[in-house]
Scaffold this active site. Structure first.
Site, mmCIF file in Angstrom:
data_model
loop_
_atom_site.group_PDB
_atom_site.id
_atom_site.type_symbol
_atom_site.label_atom_id
_atom_site.label_comp_id
_atom_site.label_asym_id
_atom_site.label_seq_id
_atom_site.Cartn_x
_atom_site.Cartn_y
_atom_site.Cartn_z
ATOM 1 N N SER A 90 0.869 -1.191 0.000
ATOM 2 C CA SER A 90 0.000 0.000 0.000
ATOM 3 C C SER A 90 0.895 1.226 0.000
ATOM 4 C CB SER A 90 -0.861 0.010 1.270
ATOM 5 O OG SER A 90 -1.470 1.275 1.453
ATOM 6 N N TYR A 147 -2.361 -1.021 10.443
ATOM 7 C CA TYR A 147 -2.291 -1.180 8.975
ATOM 8 C C TYR A 147 -0.982 -0.612 8.434
ATOM 9 C CZ TYR A 147 -3.929 -1.073 4.105
ATOM 10 O OH TYR A 147 -4.061 -1.269 2.746
HETATM 11 N N1 LIG Z 1 -8.725 -0.585 -1.762
HETATM 12 C C1 LIG Z 1 -7.717 0.216 -1.453
HETATM 13 O O1 LIG Z 1 -7.882 1.451 -1.440
HETATM 14 C C2 LIG Z 1 -6.352 -0.362 -1.146
HETATM 15 C C3 LIG Z 1 -5.274 0.538 -1.076
HETATM 16 C C4 LIG Z 1 -4.004 0.047 -0.783
HETATM 17 C C5 LIG Z 1 -3.810 -1.308 -0.586
HETATM 18 N N2 LIG Z 1 -4.864 -2.164 -0.672
HETATM 19 C C6 LIG Z 1 -4.598 -3.588 -0.404
HETATM 20 O O2 LIG Z 1 -5.098 -4.379 -1.463
HETATM 21 C C7 LIG Z 1 -5.481 -5.659 -0.957
HETATM 22 C C8 LIG Z 1 -6.909 -5.960 -1.410
HETATM 23 O O3 LIG Z 1 -7.748 -4.920 -0.924
HETATM 24 P P1 LIG Z 1 -9.230 -4.661 -1.467
HETATM 25 O O4 LIG Z 1 -9.397 -3.201 -1.567
HETATM 26 O O5 LIG Z 1 -9.531 -5.526 -2.635
HETATM 27 O O6 LIG Z 1 -10.054 -5.142 -0.175
HETATM 28 P P2 LIG Z 1 -11.452 -5.899 -0.045
HETATM 29 O O7 LIG Z 1 -12.353 -5.507 -1.137
HETATM 30 O O8 LIG Z 1 -11.869 -5.687 1.371
HETATM 31 O O9 LIG Z 1 -11.007 -7.439 -0.241
HETATM 32 C C9 LIG Z 1 -10.161 -8.046 0.688
HETATM 33 C C10 LIG Z 1 -9.945 -9.505 0.314
HETATM 34 O O10 LIG Z 1 -9.175 -10.127 1.372
HETATM 35 C C11 LIG Z 1 -9.876 -11.273 1.826
HETATM 36 N N3 LIG Z 1 -9.695 -11.477 3.259
HETATM 37 C C12 LIG Z 1 -9.903 -10.576 4.254
HETATM 38 N N4 LIG Z 1 -9.708 -11.162 5.444
HETATM 39 C C13 LIG Z 1 -9.359 -12.453 5.194
HETATM 40 C C14 LIG Z 1 -9.042 -13.562 6.021
HETATM 41 N N5 LIG Z 1 -9.042 -13.463 7.369
HETATM 42 N N6 LIG Z 1 -8.737 -14.746 5.437
HETATM 43 C C15 LIG Z 1 -8.756 -14.849 4.086
HETATM 44 N N7 LIG Z 1 -9.032 -13.840 3.251
HETATM 45 C C16 LIG Z 1 -9.351 -12.658 3.802
HETATM 46 C C17 LIG Z 1 -11.342 -11.001 1.513
HETATM 47 O O11 LIG Z 1 -12.040 -12.224 1.323
HETATM 48 P P3 LIG Z 1 -13.097 -12.853 2.359
HETATM 49 O O12 LIG Z 1 -13.730 -11.720 3.098
HETATM 50 O O13 LIG Z 1 -14.023 -13.616 1.470
HETATM 51 O O14 LIG Z 1 -12.267 -13.745 3.228
HETATM 52 C C18 LIG Z 1 -11.248 -10.262 0.185
HETATM 53 O O15 LIG Z 1 -11.181 -11.175 -0.870
HETATM 54 C C19 LIG Z 1 -5.332 -5.582 0.568
HETATM 55 O O16 LIG Z 1 -4.118 -6.173 0.968
HETATM 56 C C20 LIG Z 1 -5.306 -4.095 0.840
HETATM 57 O O17 LIG Z 1 -4.613 -3.768 2.021
HETATM 58 C C21 LIG Z 1 -6.133 -1.723 -0.933
#
Ligand SMILES: NC(=O)c1ccc[n+]([C@@H]2O[C@H](COP(=O)([O-])OP(=O)(O)OC[C@H]3O[C@@H](n4cnc5c(N)ncnc54)[C@H](OP(=O)(O)O)[C@@H]3O)[C@@H](O)[C@H]2O)c1
Length: 255
Positions: free
Chosen positions: A133, A146
Protein backbone atom coordinates in the site's frame (compact mmCIF):
# COMPACT_ATOMS: atom_id res chain seq x y z
CA UNK A 1 0.76 -20.55 -15.92
CA UNK A 2 -0.59 -21.34 -12.41
CA UNK A 3 -1.43 -18.13 -10.53
CA UNK A 4 -2.41 -18.31 -6.85
CA UNK A 5 -4.27 -15.30 -5.40
CA UNK A 6 -5.20 -14.77 -1.77
CA UNK A 7 -8.24 -12.64 -1.00
CA UNK A 8 -9.68 -13.39 -4.43
CA UNK A 9 -13.38 -13.21 -3.46
CA UNK A 10 -13.90 -9.47 -4.09
CA UNK A 11 -12.10 -6.24 -4.89
CA UNK A 12 -8.53 -6.18 -6.17
CA UNK A 13 -8.10 -9.97 -5.76
CA UNK A 14 -11.19 -10.68 -7.86
CA UNK A 15 -10.00 -8.23 -10.53
CA UNK A 16 -6.59 -9.95 -10.53
CA UNK A 17 -8.29 -13.33 -11.01
CA UNK A 18 -10.10 -12.00 -14.09
CA UNK A 19 -6.99 -10.31 -15.47
CA UNK A 20 -4.76 -13.39 -15.12
CA UNK A 21 -7.54 -15.67 -16.44
CA UNK A 22 -7.76 -13.44 -19.53
CA UNK A 23 -4.08 -14.31 -20.13
CA UNK A 24 -4.94 -18.02 -20.04
CA UNK A 25 -3.73 -18.70 -16.48
CA UNK A 26 -5.11 -21.49 -14.31
CA UNK A 27 -6.00 -20.13 -10.88
CA UNK A 28 -5.86 -21.04 -7.21
CA UNK A 29 -8.21 -18.71 -5.36
CA UNK A 30 -8.23 -18.43 -1.57
CA UNK A 31 -10.58 -16.50 0.74
CA UNK A 32 -13.22 -17.08 3.42
CA UNK A 33 -16.28 -16.49 1.20
CA UNK A 34 -16.40 -19.76 -0.75
CA UNK A 35 -19.67 -18.87 -2.53
CA UNK A 36 -17.94 -15.83 -4.04
CA UNK A 37 -14.99 -17.96 -5.19
CA UNK A 38 -17.45 -20.49 -6.71
CA UNK A 39 -19.24 -17.71 -8.62
CA UNK A 40 -15.98 -16.23 -9.95
CA UNK A 41 -14.66 -19.65 -11.02
CA UNK A 42 -17.95 -20.46 -12.77
CA UNK A 43 -17.86 -17.18 -14.64
CA UNK A 44 -14.22 -17.59 -15.71
CA UNK A 45 -14.84 -21.22 -16.73
CA UNK A 46 -11.14 -22.10 -16.70
CA UNK A 47 -9.39 -24.61 -14.43
CA UNK A 48 -9.41 -23.38 -10.87
CA UNK A 49 -8.59 -24.67 -7.41
CA UNK A 50 -10.74 -23.02 -4.74
CA UNK A 51 -9.90 -22.99 -1.06
CA UNK A 52 -11.93 -21.52 1.78
CA UNK A 53 -9.65 -20.38 4.59
CA UNK A 54 -9.24 -17.77 7.27
CA UNK A 55 -5.71 -16.64 6.48
CA UNK A 56 -5.37 -14.74 9.75
CA UNK A 57 -4.10 -18.04 11.21
CA UNK A 58 -0.58 -18.20 9.72
CA UNK A 59 0.01 -21.71 11.07
CA UNK A 60 -2.73 -23.00 8.69
CA UNK A 61 -2.17 -20.51 5.87
CA UNK A 62 -0.14 -22.84 3.65
CA UNK A 63 -2.49 -25.86 3.93
CA UNK A 64 -3.88 -25.33 0.43
CA UNK A 65 -0.58 -25.18 -1.45
CA UNK A 66 0.12 -28.92 -1.76
CA UNK A 67 -3.40 -29.84 -2.99
CA UNK A 68 -3.44 -26.84 -5.34
CA UNK A 69 -0.10 -27.85 -6.89
CA UNK A 70 -1.20 -31.49 -7.11
CA UNK A 71 -4.21 -30.36 -9.16
CA UNK A 72 -2.78 -27.52 -11.27
CA UNK A 73 1.01 -27.97 -11.18
CA UNK A 74 3.61 -25.80 -9.46
CA UNK A 75 2.61 -22.24 -8.58
CA UNK A 76 4.23 -19.86 -11.08
CA UNK A 77 2.86 -16.64 -9.59
CA UNK A 78 1.88 -16.09 -5.95
CA UNK A 79 -0.16 -12.94 -5.31
CA UNK A 80 -0.22 -11.97 -1.63
CA UNK A 81 -3.34 -9.83 -1.73
CA UNK A 82 -5.65 -10.73 1.19
CA UNK A 83 -5.72 -8.00 3.77
CA UNK A 84 -7.84 -5.96 6.12
CA UNK A 85 -7.66 -2.33 7.17
CA UNK A 86 -8.62 -0.79 10.51
CA UNK A 87 -9.11 2.96 10.82
CA UNK A 88 -9.60 4.23 14.35
CA UNK A 89 -8.00 6.48 16.95
CA UNK A 90 -4.97 4.46 18.06
CA UNK A 91 -5.62 4.94 21.78
CA UNK A 92 -8.99 3.23 21.29
CA UNK A 93 -7.79 0.43 18.99
CA UNK A 94 -8.68 -3.15 19.91
CA UNK A 95 -5.34 -4.86 20.48
CA UNK A 96 -6.57 -8.36 19.56
CA UNK A 97 -8.02 -7.13 16.27
CA UNK A 98 -4.84 -5.18 15.52
CA UNK A 99 -2.69 -8.24 16.09
CA UNK A 100 -5.03 -10.31 13.93
CA UNK A 101 -4.49 -7.71 11.17
CA UNK A 102 -0.71 -8.12 11.54
CA UNK A 103 -1.00 -11.90 11.22
CA UNK A 104 -3.16 -11.64 8.07
CA UNK A 105 -1.34 -8.74 6.39
CA UNK A 106 2.24 -9.70 7.30
CA UNK A 107 2.86 -13.13 8.79
CA UNK A 108 0.68 -15.02 6.32
CA UNK A 109 2.18 -13.51 3.12
CA UNK A 110 5.68 -14.12 4.49
CA UNK A 111 4.78 -17.74 5.23
CA UNK A 112 3.23 -18.25 1.79
CA UNK A 113 6.25 -16.77 0.05
CA UNK A 114 8.61 -18.87 2.17
CA UNK A 115 6.55 -21.96 1.21
CA UNK A 116 6.59 -21.48 -2.59
CA UNK A 117 10.07 -20.00 -2.92
CA UNK A 118 12.17 -23.21 -2.81
CA UNK A 119 10.16 -24.70 -5.71
CA UNK A 120 10.39 -21.51 -7.78
CA UNK A 121 14.14 -21.28 -7.21
CA UNK A 122 14.65 -24.95 -8.12
CA UNK A 123 12.73 -24.33 -11.38
CA UNK A 124 14.56 -21.05 -11.98
CA UNK A 125 11.33 -19.16 -12.63
CA UNK A 126 8.36 -17.64 -10.89
CA UNK A 127 7.00 -14.42 -9.47
CA UNK A 128 5.92 -13.20 -6.04
CA UNK A 129 3.50 -10.26 -6.10
CA UNK A 130 3.02 -8.42 -2.82
CA UNK A 131 0.04 -6.08 -2.61
CA UNK A 132 1.36 -3.56 -0.10
CA UNK A 133 0.00 0.00 0.00
CA UNK A 134 1.10 3.60 -0.32
CA UNK A 135 0.68 3.51 3.49
CA UNK A 136 4.07 1.77 3.45
CA UNK A 137 5.63 5.01 2.15
CA UNK A 138 3.25 7.62 3.52
CA UNK A 139 1.61 6.18 6.64
CA UNK A 140 -1.91 7.52 7.20
CA UNK A 141 -2.97 8.88 10.59
CA UNK A 142 -5.56 6.54 12.11
CA UNK A 143 -4.12 3.36 10.57
CA UNK A 144 -1.63 2.36 13.27
CA UNK A 145 -1.64 -1.41 12.73
CA UNK A 146 -2.29 -1.18 8.97
CA UNK A 147 0.67 1.18 8.44
CA UNK A 148 2.90 -1.22 10.38
CA UNK A 149 1.68 -4.18 8.33
CA UNK A 150 2.13 -2.61 4.91
CA UNK A 151 5.52 -1.14 5.81
CA UNK A 152 6.67 -4.60 6.89
CA UNK A 153 5.33 -6.34 3.79
CA UNK A 154 6.74 -3.76 1.39
CA UNK A 155 10.17 -3.87 3.03
CA UNK A 156 10.27 -7.66 2.98
CA UNK A 157 9.22 -7.59 -0.66
CA UNK A 158 11.76 -4.96 -1.76
CA UNK A 159 14.61 -6.77 0.02
CA UNK A 160 13.67 -10.14 -1.41
CA UNK A 161 13.81 -8.84 -4.98
CA UNK A 162 17.47 -7.95 -4.58
CA UNK A 163 18.23 -11.25 -2.88
CA UNK A 164 16.68 -13.21 -5.74
CA UNK A 165 18.48 -11.36 -8.54
CA UNK A 166 19.84 -13.90 -11.00
CA UNK A 167 17.66 -16.78 -9.75
CA UNK A 168 14.89 -16.34 -12.34
CA UNK A 169 12.39 -15.57 -9.58
CA UNK A 170 10.98 -12.06 -9.72
CA UNK A 171 9.29 -9.93 -7.04
CA UNK A 172 6.73 -7.22 -7.78
CA UNK A 173 5.88 -4.83 -4.94
CA UNK A 174 2.54 -3.08 -5.43
CA UNK A 175 1.73 0.28 -3.82
CA UNK A 176 -1.94 1.05 -4.36
CA UNK A 177 -3.31 4.40 -3.27
CA UNK A 178 -7.07 4.67 -2.85
CA UNK A 179 -8.85 2.08 -5.00
CA UNK A 180 -12.64 1.84 -5.34
CA UNK A 181 -13.37 -1.44 -3.52
CA UNK A 182 -15.26 -2.37 -0.34
CA UNK A 183 -12.10 -1.59 1.64
CA UNK A 184 -11.49 1.69 -0.17
CA UNK A 185 -15.09 2.88 0.28
CA UNK A 186 -15.24 1.93 3.98
CA UNK A 187 -11.92 3.71 4.49
CA UNK A 188 -13.24 6.98 3.05
CA UNK A 189 -16.28 6.85 5.32
CA UNK A 190 -14.02 6.79 8.38
CA UNK A 191 -12.62 10.29 7.72
CA UNK A 192 -14.28 13.68 7.79
CA UNK A 193 -14.60 14.89 4.19
CA UNK A 194 -12.20 17.75 3.44
CA UNK A 195 -11.40 19.78 0.33
CA UNK A 196 -8.06 17.96 -0.21
CA UNK A 197 -9.49 14.46 0.36
CA UNK A 198 -12.17 15.14 -2.28
CA UNK A 199 -9.40 15.99 -4.76
CA UNK A 200 -7.37 12.79 -4.16
CA UNK A 201 -7.37 10.50 -7.19
CA UNK A 202 -9.12 7.13 -6.72
CA UNK A 203 -8.34 4.16 -8.96
CA UNK A 204 -10.25 1.08 -10.10
CA UNK A 205 -9.45 -2.54 -9.24
CA UNK A 206 -9.58 -3.51 -12.93
CA UNK A 207 -6.95 -0.99 -13.99
CA UNK A 208 -4.69 -1.90 -11.06
CA UNK A 209 -5.02 -5.59 -11.98
CA UNK A 210 -4.07 -4.81 -15.59
CA UNK A 211 -0.93 -3.01 -14.40
CA UNK A 212 0.02 -5.88 -12.07
CA UNK A 213 -0.30 -8.47 -14.84
CA UNK A 214 1.86 -6.28 -17.06
CA UNK A 215 4.46 -5.89 -14.30
CA UNK A 216 4.68 -9.68 -13.95
CA UNK A 217 5.00 -10.13 -17.72
CA UNK A 218 7.65 -7.41 -18.07
CA UNK A 219 9.42 -8.17 -14.78
CA UNK A 220 8.85 -4.67 -13.42
CA UNK A 221 9.94 -4.08 -9.83
CA UNK A 222 6.95 -2.14 -8.57
CA UNK A 223 3.54 -0.76 -9.41
CA UNK A 224 2.27 2.54 -8.00
CA UNK A 225 -1.37 3.27 -8.77
CA UNK A 226 -3.09 5.68 -9.36
CA UNK A 227 -0.01 6.84 -11.21
CA UNK A 228 -0.06 10.38 -9.85
CA UNK A 229 1.01 8.94 -6.47
CA UNK A 230 4.34 7.88 -8.04
CA UNK A 231 5.78 11.12 -6.71
CA UNK A 232 5.46 9.75 -3.15
CA UNK A 233 8.11 7.10 -3.87
CA UNK A 234 10.42 9.72 -5.37
CA UNK A 235 10.04 12.22 -2.53
CA UNK A 236 8.93 10.21 0.52
CA UNK A 237 9.91 12.83 3.11
CA UNK A 238 7.83 15.51 1.43
CA UNK A 239 4.97 13.07 0.87
CA UNK A 240 5.02 12.08 4.56
CA UNK A 241 4.93 15.72 5.62
CA UNK A 242 2.01 16.48 3.29
CA UNK A 243 0.12 13.37 4.48
CA UNK A 244 0.62 14.09 8.14
CA UNK A 245 -0.21 17.80 7.72
CA UNK A 246 -3.24 17.55 5.40
CA UNK A 247 -4.84 14.16 6.19
CA UNK A 248 -8.51 14.54 7.03
CA UNK A 249 -9.45 13.97 10.68
CA UNK A 250 -10.87 10.58 11.67
CA UNK A 251 -14.55 10.71 12.53
CA UNK A 252 -14.97 10.24 16.26
CA UNK A 253 -18.23 8.67 17.30
CA UNK A 254 -19.95 10.39 20.25
CA UNK A 255 -19.36 8.67 23.59
N1 LIG B 1 -8.72 -0.59 -1.76
C1 LIG B 1 -7.72 0.22 -1.45
O1 LIG B 1 -7.88 1.45 -1.44
C2 LIG B 1 -6.35 -0.36 -1.15
C3 LIG B 1 -5.27 0.54 -1.08
C4 LIG B 1 -4.00 0.05 -0.78
C5 LIG B 1 -3.81 -1.31 -0.59
N2 LIG B 1 -4.86 -2.16 -0.67
C6 LIG B 1 -4.60 -3.59 -0.40
O2 LIG B 1 -5.10 -4.38 -1.46
C7 LIG B 1 -5.48 -5.66 -0.96
C8 LIG B 1 -6.91 -5.96 -1.41
O3 LIG B 1 -7.75 -4.92 -0.92
P1 LIG B 1 -9.23 -4.66 -1.47
O4 LIG B 1 -9.40 -3.20 -1.57
O5 LIG B 1 -9.53 -5.53 -2.63
O6 LIG B 1 -10.05 -5.14 -0.17
P2 LIG B 1 -11.45 -5.90 -0.05
O7 LIG B 1 -12.35 -5.51 -1.14
O8 LIG B 1 -11.87 -5.69 1.37
O9 LIG B 1 -11.01 -7.44 -0.24
C9 LIG B 1 -10.16 -8.05 0.69
C10 LIG B 1 -9.95 -9.51 0.31
O10 LIG B 1 -9.18 -10.13 1.37
C11 LIG B 1 -9.88 -11.27 1.83
N3 LIG B 1 -9.69 -11.48 3.26
C12 LIG B 1 -9.90 -10.58 4.25
N4 LIG B 1 -9.71 -11.16 5.44
C13 LIG B 1 -9.36 -12.45 5.19
C14 LIG B 1 -9.04 -13.56 6.02
N5 LIG B 1 -9.04 -13.46 7.37
N6 LIG B 1 -8.74 -14.75 5.44
C15 LIG B 1 -8.76 -14.85 4.09
N7 LIG B 1 -9.03 -13.84 3.25
C16 LIG B 1 -9.35 -12.66 3.80
C17 LIG B 1 -11.34 -11.00 1.51
O11 LIG B 1 -12.04 -12.22 1.32
P3 LIG B 1 -13.10 -12.85 2.36
O12 LIG B 1 -13.73 -11.72 3.10
O13 LIG B 1 -14.02 -13.62 1.47
O14 LIG B 1 -12.27 -13.74 3.23
C18 LIG B 1 -11.25 -10.26 0.18
O15 LIG B 1 -11.18 -11.18 -0.87
C19 LIG B 1 -5.33 -5.58 0.57
O16 LIG B 1 -4.12 -6.17 0.97
C20 LIG B 1 -5.31 -4.10 0.84
O17 LIG B 1 -4.61 -3.77 2.02
C21 LIG B 1 -6.13 -1.72 -0.93
Amino acid sequence: MHVAITGASVGIGEALARAFAAKGAVLSLVARRKERLDAIARELSGRAFLHQADLSVPERATDWIAPAEAELGPIDVLVNNAGVQHIEPTELAAVDAGEMLLRLNVLTPLRLTRAVLPGMMARGSGAIVDIASLAAITPMPGMYYYNASKGALANASEGLRGELRGTGVHVVTVYPGPVDTDMGRKGYEKYEPTFTSKLSPVGTADELARLVVRAVERKKARVVYPRSYGVTLLFPRIARWVTSRFSPPIKRLPG
